[in-house]
Design an enzyme around this catalytic site. Structure first.
Site, PDB file in Angstrom:
ATOM      1  N   GLY A 183       0.836  -1.191   0.000  1.00 50.44           N
ATOM      2  CA  GLY A 183       0.000   0.000   0.000  1.00 50.44           C
ATOM      3  C   GLY A 183       0.868   1.237   0.000  1.00 50.44           C
ATOM      4  O   GLY A 183       1.998   1.218   0.515  1.00 50.44           O
ATOM      5  N   GLN A 219       3.177  10.033   1.013  1.00 53.82           N
ATOM      6  CA  GLN A 219       4.448   9.307   1.159  1.00 53.82           C
ATOM      7  C   GLN A 219       5.390   9.556  -0.008  1.00 53.82           C
ATOM      8  O   GLN A 219       6.591   9.333   0.103  1.00 53.82           O
ATOM      9  CB  GLN A 219       4.200   7.795   1.250  1.00 53.82           C
ATOM     10  CG  GLN A 219       3.519   7.358   2.521  1.00 53.82           C
ATOM     11  CD  GLN A 219       3.387   5.857   2.534  1.00 53.82           C
ATOM     12  OE1 GLN A 219       2.446   5.307   2.005  1.00 53.82           O
ATOM     13  NE2 GLN A 219       4.367   5.183   3.127  1.00 53.82           N
ATOM     14  N   CYS A 260       6.021   0.062   7.454  1.00 55.77           N
ATOM     15  CA  CYS A 260       5.629   1.211   6.640  1.00 55.77           C
ATOM     16  C   CYS A 260       6.834   1.606   5.798  1.00 55.77           C
ATOM     17  O   CYS A 260       7.954   1.667   6.318  1.00 55.77           O
ATOM     18  CB  CYS A 260       5.219   2.364   7.558  1.00 55.77           C
ATOM     19  SG  CYS A 260       4.795   3.882   6.683  1.00 55.77           S
ATOM     20  N   LEU A 261       6.604   1.878   4.520  1.00 56.99           N
ATOM     21  CA  LEU A 261       7.719   2.279   3.647  1.00 56.99           C
ATOM     22  C   LEU A 261       8.343   3.594   4.115  1.00 56.99           C
ATOM     23  O   LEU A 261       9.481   3.891   3.773  1.00 56.99           O
ATOM     24  CB  LEU A 261       7.241   2.410   2.197  1.00 56.99           C
ATOM     25  CG  LEU A 261       6.761   1.125   1.507  1.00 56.99           C
ATOM     26  CD1 LEU A 261       6.261   1.431   0.103  1.00 56.99           C
ATOM     27  CD2 LEU A 261       7.863   0.075   1.463  1.00 56.99           C
ATOM     28  N   HIS A 291      -4.249   1.554   7.330  1.00 51.73           N
ATOM     29  CA  HIS A 291      -2.902   2.137   7.369  1.00 51.73           C
ATOM     30  C   HIS A 291      -2.782   3.276   6.356  1.00 51.73           C
ATOM     31  O   HIS A 291      -2.273   4.361   6.676  1.00 51.73           O
ATOM     32  CB  HIS A 291      -1.884   1.017   7.092  1.00 51.73           C
ATOM     33  CG  HIS A 291      -0.457   1.451   7.087  1.00 51.73           C
ATOM     34  ND1 HIS A 291       0.477   0.969   7.983  1.00 51.73           N
ATOM     35  CD2 HIS A 291       0.218   2.315   6.289  1.00 51.73           C
ATOM     36  CE1 HIS A 291       1.652   1.537   7.749  1.00 51.73           C
ATOM     37  NE2 HIS A 291       1.529   2.351   6.709  1.00 51.73           N
ATOM     38  N   GLU A 292      -3.272   3.047   5.137  1.00 47.43           N
ATOM     39  CA  GLU A 292      -3.114   4.059   4.076  1.00 47.43           C
ATOM     40  C   GLU A 292      -4.017   5.267   4.308  1.00 47.43           C
ATOM     41  O   GLU A 292      -3.601   6.408   4.087  1.00 47.43           O
ATOM     42  CB  GLU A 292      -3.366   3.438   2.691  1.00 47.43           C
ATOM     43  CG  GLU A 292      -2.451   2.282   2.329  1.00 47.43           C
ATOM     44  CD  GLU A 292      -0.977   2.526   2.595  1.00 47.43           C
ATOM     45  OE1 GLU A 292      -0.511   3.680   2.472  1.00 47.43           O
ATOM     46  OE2 GLU A 292      -0.281   1.560   2.967  1.00 47.43           O
ATOM     47  N   HIS A 341      -2.483   7.617   6.649  1.00 43.99           N
ATOM     48  CA  HIS A 341      -1.488   8.521   6.057  1.00 43.99           C
ATOM     49  C   HIS A 341      -2.137   9.813   5.552  1.00 43.99           C
ATOM     50  O   HIS A 341      -1.560  10.897   5.667  1.00 43.99           O
ATOM     51  CB  HIS A 341      -0.776   7.852   4.876  1.00 43.99           C
ATOM     52  CG  HIS A 341       0.403   7.007   5.269  1.00 43.99           C
ATOM     53  ND1 HIS A 341       1.491   7.514   5.937  1.00 43.99           N
ATOM     54  CD2 HIS A 341       0.675   5.696   5.066  1.00 43.99           C
ATOM     55  CE1 HIS A 341       2.372   6.528   6.146  1.00 43.99           C
ATOM     56  NE2 HIS A 341       1.900   5.424   5.627  1.00 43.99           N
TER      57      HIS A 341
HETATM   58 ZN    ZN Z   1       2.818   3.586   5.667  1.00 45.53          ZN
END
Ligand code: ZN
Length: 197
Positions: A48, A53, A110-111, A152-153, A156
Site C-alpha cells: 500500500g 508518502q 511502513c515504507l 494504514h493508508e 497517512h
Molecule cells: Zn505507511
C-alpha cells in the site's frame, strides 16, 4: 517513474492531505502521478502507498497484495492474518464508512518508517468508499489483511503514522522481526502481545 518515498520526519507525512476534484482527477498530471505511485509501490514491493508518502499532499491511495508476496509466508500465518491476494486498487478521496468494533493485533511496517515493525491494533473489517482513477464511485468491504492495509493508508491521508497507535514496546527492527516473529502464530506471540499492552 519511481518516486522518492518520504521518511518519518519529513513534514508532509504530518500534514492532512486534501480532497481531489473531478477535473483534477481527469487531468494528465494526476493520471501520470497515479501511474508513478503504482510503479513506486511495485518497485518497493509494498502492499500500500498513500500520495503524501511520495510527496503529494492529496487523497490518493494504491493497494496491491500480489500472489508473489505471499508465497514465502507459511500458510498458517496467512490464515490467521486473513491475508489473501488483493488485485490493484486505486482509491481517490477514500472514506472508511464502516468499521468493525473488534481489534486484531499483528506486526506491520511502513515504507516511510523503513527498517522497523511493530504490533498495531486494527479493526478486523472496514468498508471503504471513494473514486477510482476515472472518477467512478467504488466501495470495498475489506477484511483481514486488506482491511489493515486500507486503515494504514487512510491514516497517512490524515497525517497519522502507525507509531501513533502501535504497542510501543513491540517496536523493533525488521531484522529482529524476521528473526523472532515472522513465522510465529503461536501462543508465544499472544503472550508477547499481552505483556506489551
Ligand atoms: Zn505507511
Amino acid at each position: 517513474m519511481i518516486l522518492k518515498v518520504e521518511q518519518a520526519g519529513d513534514a508532509i507525512l504530518r500534514q492532512t492531505a486534501r480532497t481531489l476534484t473531478q477535473s483534477e482527477i481527469n487531468s494528465k498530471q494526476v493520471q501520470e502521478f497515479i501511474d508513478y505511485m503504482v510503479e513506486t509501490l511495485r518497485d518497493y514491493t509494498g502492499v500500500g502507498l498513500a500520495a503524501p508518502q511520495v510527496g503529494s499532499n492529496v487523497r490518493i491511495i494504491v493497494v496491491e497484495d500480489k500472489d508473489d508476496y505471499l508465497k514465502d509466508i507459511p500458510a498458517n500465518v496467512l490464515a490467521v492474518q486473513k491475508r489473501r491476494p488483493v488485485a490493484l486498487k486505486i482509491i481517490i478521496n477514500p472514506v472508511i464508512t464502516d468499521s468493525s468494533n473488534d481489534d486484531v493485533l499483528f506486526f506491520e511496517g511502513c515504507l516511510s518508517i523503513d527498517g522497523f515493525r511493530a504490533i498495531v491494533p486494527r479493526a478486523t473489517s472496514v468498508t471503504v468508499t471513494g473514486l477510482d482513477r476515472y472518477g467512478n464511485t467504488v466501495s470495498y468491504d475489506a477484511d483481514g489483511w486488506f482491511a489493515r492495509i486500507i486503515q494504514h493508508e487512510v491514516d497517512h491521508l490524515n497525517c497519522a503514522l502507525y507509531v501513533d497507535t502501535m504497542l510501543s514496546k513491540t517496536f523493533m527492527t525488521d531484522t529482529n522481526f524476521k528473526k523472532h516473529w515472522a513465522k510465529s502464530t503461536s501462543s508465544k506471540l499472544s503472550e508477547y502481545i499481552e505483556e506489551s499492552r
